[in-house]
Design a protein around this motif. Structure first.
Motif, mmCIF file in Angstrom:
data_model
loop_
_atom_site.group_PDB
_atom_site.id
_atom_site.type_symbol
_atom_site.label_atom_id
_atom_site.label_comp_id
_atom_site.label_asym_id
_atom_site.label_seq_id
_atom_site.Cartn_x
_atom_site.Cartn_y
_atom_site.Cartn_z
ATOM 1 N N GLU A 1 78.796 15.565 19.088
ATOM 2 C CA GLU A 1 78.587 16.924 19.578
ATOM 3 C C GLU A 1 79.516 17.314 20.725
ATOM 4 O O GLU A 1 79.531 18.477 21.134
ATOM 5 C CB GLU A 1 77.137 17.096 20.022
ATOM 6 N N VAL B 1 74.759 20.186 25.375
ATOM 7 C CA VAL B 1 75.445 18.919 25.577
ATOM 8 C C VAL B 1 75.816 18.763 27.049
ATOM 9 O O VAL B 1 76.402 19.676 27.645
ATOM 10 C CB VAL B 1 76.707 18.825 24.693
ATOM 11 N N ASN C 1 75.263 11.529 25.601
ATOM 12 C CA ASN C 1 74.789 12.843 25.177
ATOM 13 C C ASN C 1 73.282 12.762 24.934
ATOM 14 O O ASN C 1 72.835 12.144 23.972
ATOM 15 C CB ASN C 1 75.492 13.298 23.905
#
Length: 414
Positions: free
Chosen positions: A147, A393, A403
């Protein structure tokens, strides 16, 4: 979301792959294996129907790389309170040892701060030291890396590089005390029997460790069993170090040696940017000098939704029961919440206590939906120090570690 991963295929699998893995897939030995040209795809695999299966692992695990083999568990497969062997993620940096023999296996303890150098067989570890069993949560430091934007190098884990199995072994502190720990001890470092991808025997694959205080915790184990059985081959059989709550890379697999150090361990993947994050927040994509990086220790608070599976359709007329797990590194989780309105409001969940320190915690929640349509469920845990998961994030870092943003699933209410 685009995922830059190397899927396991019949064309790509056997290039310099482990012979043990090949024979396990075939279900038998290969008498003339030494004559096989490198890169040859055995016709028994090439003609196989359906997906290639990795022995002893659930067929729905995602394969992120095949050299070395790395596998991720989809969140819905982590619904068990104790992670079964077949659903445990696999994180390898090199080739697993071929044909490990527990009867001849030895573990050596040495180092500048060791009172003596001593070696133990697995039977001696079992006979000399009291056995302890703990359910221990282990998570890869790069879990959630996919991400980060801009994208960083490394395996593009989503949410499934985590497990919480039941480990049995001798306490690390009992073995270290038997050998003797000098007053100047600062760290321990491990060495395993895995081999470098180049097959160069002089190259160390990975050699990490933890401060002596972490090593001396009750839950730090030299483990010889998992869930009451032998440790799975790809997860470290026959001997593994278990130091829960810290990056899984501190839990050395195929354990051969532990050094008691009078300094911070300086083995492979302890230096540079490996398993380190910036000491201060940095802009996305910014280069960070090695001296401005710190070693990752306790992992941050995090949670996952394990039921229902994402993309599920549910009935408007019935309440929906959701469940999952939450954990917080060295700490515990104090609260758990869900949102069905993109974080505008939050519903408190029922949260169980951990079965022991460093185990994940089960949570449950029942929700009703006001109307039909598309919904997202967001999960947010809060640790015992009051820190909660971010909805986005967190701070970008060069290796994509830590994360712990909210896990989200999609639901269609009909």
């Amino acid at each position: 979301m685009e995922r830059d991963i190397y899927k396991l295929t019949r064309r790509g699998f056997l290039r310099k792959s482990s012979l043990m893995t090949i024979t396990a897939i075939l279900g038998t030995s290969i008498p003339f294996a030494n004559l096989m040209p490198e890169g040859l795809i055995p016709i028994g695999i090439a003609d196989a129907k359906g997906p290639i299966k990795i022995p002893d692992k659930h067929p729905d695990l995602s394969i992120l790389s095949n050299l070395p083999i790395n596998m991720e568990t989809p969140p819905h497969l982590l619904d068990d309170e104790v992670t079964p062997a077949g659903k445990m993620f696999v994180r390898n940096s090199g080739h697993p040892p071929e044909n490990p023999d527990p009867n001849s296996w030895t573990l050596t303890i040495e180092g500048e701060s060791a009172g003596h150098q001593m070696s133990f067989t697995i039977d001696e570890l079992k006979e000399k030291f009291k056995h302890y069993t703990y359910q221990i949560q282990i998570e890869c430091g790069g879990n959630g890396r996919s991400e980060f934007r801009p994208r960083v190098k490394g395996l593009q884990w989503t949410y499934g590089a985590v497990s919480c199995a039941s480990w049995t072994g001798a306490r690390l502190k009992d073995v270290l005390a038997h050998v003797g720990v000098r007053d100047d001890a600062v760290y321990i470092g491990y060495y395993g029997a895995d081999t470098h991808l180049s097959r160069d025997p002089d190259k160390v694959v990975i050699s990490r460790g933890v401060p002596i205080e972490k090593a001396m915790e009750d839950e730090s184990l030299i483990a010889f069993a998992m869930n009451g059985q032998d440790i799975p081959y790809l997860n470290g059989y026959p001997l593994r170090l278990v130091t829960g709550g810290w990056p899984g890379s501190t839990c050395g697999k195929w354990l051969r040696k532990i050094e008691i150090r009078n300094r911070v361990h300086d083995g492979k993947k302890m230096r540079g940017k490996s398993y380190r994050v910036p000491t201060h927040p940095v802009a996305r994509g910014k280069k960070v000098a090695n001296e401005n990086m710190r070693i990752i220790e306790s992992m941050p608070v995090k949670s996952i939704i394990t039921f229902p599976r994402t993309q599920t359709s549910v009935n408007l007329e019935e309440p929906l029961e959701l469940r999952g797990h939450a954990w917080a590194g060295d700490l515990s989780v104090s609260k758990m919440h869900l949102s069905i309105d993109f974080g505008a409001t939050w519903i408190e969940c029922k949260l169980t206590n951990p079965v022991n320190r460093l185990a994940w915690q089960r949570w449950f929640c029942k929700v009703r939906f006001a109307e039909k349509g598309y919904y997202e469920v967001w999960a947010k845990a809060t640790d015992s120090n009051g820190r909660m998961q971010p909805m986005v994030v967190p701070g970008w870092n060069p290796k994509g570690y830590l994360n712990n943003s909210c896990h989200r699933i999609a639901l269609y209410v009909t």
